[in-house]
Design an enzyme around this catalytic site. Structure first.
Site, PDB file in Angstrom:
ATOM      1  N   ASP A  24     -15.339  46.776  40.237  1.00 44.34           N
ATOM      2  CA  ASP A  24     -15.629  48.259  40.418  1.00 44.34           C
ATOM      3  C   ASP A  24     -17.090  48.499  39.945  1.00 44.34           C
ATOM      4  O   ASP A  24     -17.315  49.668  39.118  1.00 44.34           O
ATOM      5  CB  ASP A  24     -14.499  48.935  39.351  1.00 44.34           C
ATOM      6  CG  ASP A  24     -13.181  48.704  39.546  1.00 44.34           C
ATOM      7  OD1 ASP A  24     -12.903  47.881  40.592  1.00 44.34           O
ATOM      8  OD2 ASP A  24     -12.368  49.123  39.117  1.00 44.34           O
ATOM      9  N   LYS A 126      -7.918  48.298  44.971  1.00 44.32           N
ATOM     10  CA  LYS A 126      -6.573  48.413  43.929  1.00 44.32           C
ATOM     11  C   LYS A 126      -6.734  50.140  43.433  1.00 44.32           C
ATOM     12  O   LYS A 126      -7.410  50.488  43.768  1.00 44.32           O
ATOM     13  CB  LYS A 126      -6.969  47.713  43.008  1.00 44.32           C
ATOM     14  CG  LYS A 126      -8.357  47.780  42.121  1.00 44.32           C
ATOM     15  CD  LYS A 126      -8.420  47.125  40.708  1.00 44.32           C
ATOM     16  CE  LYS A 126      -9.503  47.389  40.054  1.00 44.32           C
ATOM     17  NZ  LYS A 126      -9.548  48.692  39.587  1.00 44.32           N
ATOM     18  N   CYS A 171     -10.736  47.834  33.373  1.00 40.43           N
ATOM     19  CA  CYS A 171     -10.479  46.798  34.663  1.00 40.43           C
ATOM     20  C   CYS A 171     -10.954  45.543  34.376  1.00 40.43           C
ATOM     21  O   CYS A 171     -10.399  44.635  34.813  1.00 40.43           O
ATOM     22  CB  CYS A 171     -11.028  47.631  35.869  1.00 40.43           C
ATOM     23  SG  CYS A 171      -9.919  48.932  36.237  1.00 40.43           S
TER      24      CYS A 171
HETATM   25  C1  VGL Z   1     -11.340  52.136  35.723  1.00 38.72           C
HETATM   26  C2  VGL Z   1     -10.396  53.710  34.375  1.00 38.72           C
HETATM   27  C3  VGL Z   1      -9.646  54.307  35.619  1.00 38.72           C
HETATM   28  C4  VGL Z   1     -12.101  50.705  35.545  1.00 38.72           C
HETATM   29  C5  VGL Z   1     -10.455  52.586  36.811  1.00 38.72           C
HETATM   30  O1  VGL Z   1     -12.641  50.378  36.807  1.00 38.72           O
HETATM   31  O2  VGL Z   1     -12.327  50.123  34.454  1.00 38.72           O
HETATM   32  N1  VGL Z   1     -11.148  52.597  34.330  1.00 38.72           N
HETATM   33  N2  VGL Z   1      -9.758  53.647  36.658  1.00 38.72           N
END
Ligand code: VGL
Ligand code: ZN
Length: 227
Positions: A24, A126, A171
């Site tokens: 991410d 995802k 994540c």
């Molecule tokens: C994430 C919160 C919500 C992350 C993704 O990538 O850690 N955190 N969505």
């Protein structure tokens, strides 16, 4: 437990059955993004350097993207009267609600422009189910729906994964834990990740849990190419 308290494994050589999972590294998780992670941008060049090492040795590199439909149930805006970062737990959502972030096809969901994506063998999207979040790159937050990543890695003969990216406490943590449960050896590259840090105490809790589960911690400078 703090980041400085984890035991760092030294001198790790990249083996043929290793893969690098970069979680991410998207605009919305950068300091000026919709769900800001402090210093999320300062790790980018070192992530690129580590990816280059894996690429040079012919090892598999997987990128993930948080990839939510508009109105995703993890967004506070989808719940009447709720604010971002408020506690909220239902099956597949929580423990807190988020600002709208990483909506499919938006600039916020794009990789940071400085991330070198040319090395990647695969990109996993995802969090696409409107009702279930997916912190982990392997399993959605219902803890049963697969993203397909474990099958992909197993087909390639991958035995050990190195995880880094954003965010440490959501994540990257969930991917490390699920990777371990799915019987990969897991190396958590602690200098190449930064936390959200909410709710209070979460970083300490996840570091303790990962230590207990036998996840190995290292710094990117300890990871060497094999010959
Ligand atoms: C994430 C919160 C919500 C992350 C993704 O990538 O850690 N955190 N969505
Ligand atoms: Zn998300």
């Amino acid at each position: 437990m703090q980041i400085s308290d984890v035991k760092i494994k030294k001198d790790i050589e990249i083996q043929p059955n290793d893969a690098l999972i970069i979680i991410d590294m998207q605009n919305d998780f950068m300091p000026s993004g919709a769900l800001p992670v402090a210093e999320g941008d300062i790790i980018i060049s070192d992530v690129n350097q580590l990816a280059e090492k894996f690429h040079n040795t012919g090892n598999c590199i997987v990128l993930t993207q948080d990839w939510h439909p508009t109105g995703h149930h993890s967004f506070a805006s989808a719940h009447e009267g709720k604010e971002p970062y408020e506690p909220y737990s239902t099956e597949g959502i929580g423990p807190i609600l988020w600002p709208d972030h990483c909506v499919q096809g938006t600039t916020g969901a794009d990789f940071h422009p400085d991330l070198d994506t040319t090395f990647s063998n695969a990109i996993i999207h995802k969090g696409t189910n409107p009702k279930i979040d997916s912190y982990s790159a392997f399993l959605e937050n219902d803890k049963k729906t697969e993203t397909g990543l474990s099958g992909y890695l197993r087909t390639l003969g991958v035995k050990r994964i190195f995880v880094c990216g954003l965010a440490l406490d959501y994540c990257v943590f969930s991917s490390a834990i699920d990777g371990k449960k799915l019987e990969f050896e897991v190396v958590f590259v602690i200098d190449l990740t930064k936390p959200v840090g909410a709710p209070e105490g979460i970083v300490s809790n996840v570091l303790e849990e990962m230590t207990k589960e036998g996840i190995i911690f290292t710094n990117s400078g300890e990871i060497q190419k094999h010959q």
